[in-house]
Design an enzyme around this catalytic site. Sequence first.
Site, mmCIF file in Angstrom:
data_model
loop_
_atom_site.group_PDB
_atom_site.id
_atom_site.type_symbol
_atom_site.label_atom_id
_atom_site.label_comp_id
_atom_site.label_asym_id
_atom_site.label_seq_id
_atom_site.Cartn_x
_atom_site.Cartn_y
_atom_site.Cartn_z
ATOM 1 C CB VAL A 146 -1.420 4.746 6.211
ATOM 2 C CG1 VAL A 146 -0.840 3.947 7.376
ATOM 3 C CG2 VAL A 146 -2.595 5.585 6.686
ATOM 4 N N GLY A 147 0.830 4.048 4.137
ATOM 5 C CA GLY A 147 1.948 3.187 3.764
ATOM 6 C C GLY A 147 3.216 3.978 3.497
ATOM 7 N NE ARG B 61 -18.448 -0.538 10.589
ATOM 8 C CZ ARG B 61 -18.723 0.038 11.739
ATOM 9 N NH1 ARG B 61 -19.437 -0.596 12.628
ATOM 10 N NH2 ARG B 61 -18.298 1.244 12.011
ATOM 11 C CG ASP C 81 -0.451 0.895 -4.380
ATOM 12 O OD1 ASP C 81 -0.622 1.395 -3.249
ATOM 13 O OD2 ASP C 81 -1.368 0.833 -5.228
ATOM 14 N N GLY D 283 0.864 -1.188 0.000
ATOM 15 C CA GLY D 283 0.000 0.000 0.000
ATOM 16 C C GLY D 283 0.892 1.227 0.000
ATOM 17 C CB ALA D 284 2.478 3.139 -2.598
ATOM 18 C CG ASN E 59 -10.570 -2.812 2.988
ATOM 19 O OD1 ASN E 59 -10.294 -2.574 1.815
ATOM 20 N ND2 ASN E 59 -10.781 -1.870 3.874
ATOM 21 N NE ARG F 233 -5.096 9.415 16.043
ATOM 22 C CZ ARG F 233 -5.615 8.769 15.004
ATOM 23 N NH1 ARG F 233 -6.476 7.794 15.201
ATOM 24 N NH2 ARG F 233 -5.292 9.104 13.772
ATOM 25 C CG HIS G 237 -7.846 0.701 15.617
ATOM 26 N ND1 HIS G 237 -7.332 1.810 16.231
ATOM 27 C CD2 HIS G 237 -7.725 0.930 14.274
ATOM 28 C CE1 HIS G 237 -6.919 2.672 15.311
ATOM 29 N NE2 HIS G 237 -7.154 2.156 14.118
HETATM 30 N N1 APR Z 1 -2.495 -4.636 -3.349
HETATM 31 C C1 APR Z 1 -1.663 -3.588 -3.130
HETATM 32 N N2 APR Z 1 -2.094 -2.340 -2.890
HETATM 33 C C2 APR Z 1 -3.422 -2.139 -2.904
HETATM 34 C C3 APR Z 1 -4.352 -3.172 -3.129
HETATM 35 C C4 APR Z 1 -3.832 -4.475 -3.369
HETATM 36 N N3 APR Z 1 -4.629 -5.511 -3.585
HETATM 37 N N4 APR Z 1 -5.583 -2.642 -3.073
HETATM 38 C C5 APR Z 1 -5.457 -1.346 -2.802
HETATM 39 N N5 APR Z 1 -4.144 -1.019 -2.698
HETATM 40 C C6 APR Z 1 -3.532 0.275 -2.443
HETATM 41 C C7 APR Z 1 -4.211 1.432 -3.165
HETATM 42 O O1 APR Z 1 -3.837 1.489 -4.531
HETATM 43 C C8 APR Z 1 -3.708 2.636 -2.357
HETATM 44 O O2 APR Z 1 -2.539 3.202 -2.916
HETATM 45 O O3 APR Z 1 -3.636 0.617 -1.063
HETATM 46 C C9 APR Z 1 -3.396 2.021 -0.972
HETATM 47 C C10 APR Z 1 -4.259 2.602 0.131
HETATM 48 O O4 APR Z 1 -3.892 3.924 0.294
HETATM 49 P P1 APR Z 1 -4.919 5.103 0.656
HETATM 50 O O5 APR Z 1 -6.157 4.939 -0.152
HETATM 51 O O6 APR Z 1 -4.142 6.382 0.596
HETATM 52 O O7 APR Z 1 -5.345 4.776 2.162
HETATM 53 P P2 APR Z 1 -4.536 5.166 3.483
HETATM 54 O O8 APR Z 1 -5.017 6.474 3.975
HETATM 55 O O9 APR Z 1 -3.088 4.960 3.262
HETATM 56 O O10 APR Z 1 -5.078 4.064 4.495
HETATM 57 C C11 APR Z 1 -4.713 2.705 4.350
HETATM 58 O O11 APR Z 1 -4.775 2.215 6.679
HETATM 59 O O12 APR Z 1 -5.368 3.442 8.544
HETATM 60 C C12 APR Z 1 -5.799 2.503 7.604
HETATM 61 O O13 APR Z 1 -8.177 2.940 7.401
HETATM 62 C C13 APR Z 1 -6.950 3.015 6.754
HETATM 63 O O14 APR Z 1 -7.496 0.869 5.831
HETATM 64 C C14 APR Z 1 -6.865 2.095 5.571
HETATM 65 C C15 APR Z 1 -5.349 1.873 5.438
#
Ligand code: APR
Length: 308
Positions: free
Chosen positions: A11-12, A88, A32, A7-8, A95, A151, A175
Amino acid sequence: MKVTVVGAGAVGTTCADNIARKELCEELVIVDIKDGYAQGKALDLTQTTSLLGFDTKITGSTGDYSVTAGTDVAVITSGVPRKPGMTREELIGINAGIVKDVAEQILKYSPNAIIVVISNPMDTMTYLALKSTGLPKNKIIGMGGALDSSRFKTYLSLAMGVSQGDLQANVIGGHGDTTMIPLTRLATWQNVPVSDVLSQEELEKVAADTMVGGATLTKLLGTSAWYAPGAAGAAVVEAIIRDEKKVIPCSVYLEGEYGQSDICIGVPVVLGKNGWEKVIELDLNDEEKAKFAKSAEAVRNMNNELSL
Ligand code: APR
């Protein structure tokens, strides 16, 4: 040492940034699904190397897990946020598919990896990762309590006017806004109970602010937070990689501890090179025990949405 962050997104990448700055590993891979996205983030981070003075090799991959081979710790942040009109349960379904697939891919190339789960709903995704991979329980760790406790310390320090680093304060339970339990009675500031410093009313406000800590940020930012979640993920990785034996609340699989079984939920654990190594059983009073049982029930209801 090698770390993979899946996940880039916000958060990642923040997590990867912290891991690189702390030089927790020689090699850091970001994966990603979006074409070129992880490579772009990896390159951008690499261009901070001379500015920030670290030496971690950072690479990105679009869905090719062969480059993650030999990973010691993998962090899963991949997932989709809840969209308008999505229930949900639908979110959990999507997810869950992502987390299950990612965990399998990681283990295919790194069977000895320890997995840190950040994707939400975090306790349920941690439980799913454990059940679907069959990894030993100590190798699957949900990050939530680390973030919630951070927090909690922020709001305590603001209310007390003290350093966050001088506080010992844990959040246990699920959480989620309604499931987490900031342990105000047991929190201390340099051995002084915070309840000696703050009134009951002030403590209740600190606890309430902590519980909606994530929602407050979502409202302000228009999306969920990333700095503290990313830093909390990196703190968990650091405790494992440096074999710190540090106590951090995390979501782990319980088998009788805190009166619960067959569930992943937040409790203080010792983190070290084997993953989570020991659950710390705090001496909860009846009210706290009841809250924990209620929290576990809510997490269990969420787990029931999984098709395992
Ligand atoms: N494999 C790899 N990456 C993936 C996949 C997958 N199958 N599906 C989605 N992604 C990537 C998306 O392309 C995206 O870049 O995961 C990334 C998620 O990033 P954001 O949408 O920016 O979400 P973010 O705010 O980083 O949160 C990620 O952490 O805190 C938790 O609730 C939050 O579940 C969420 C996670």
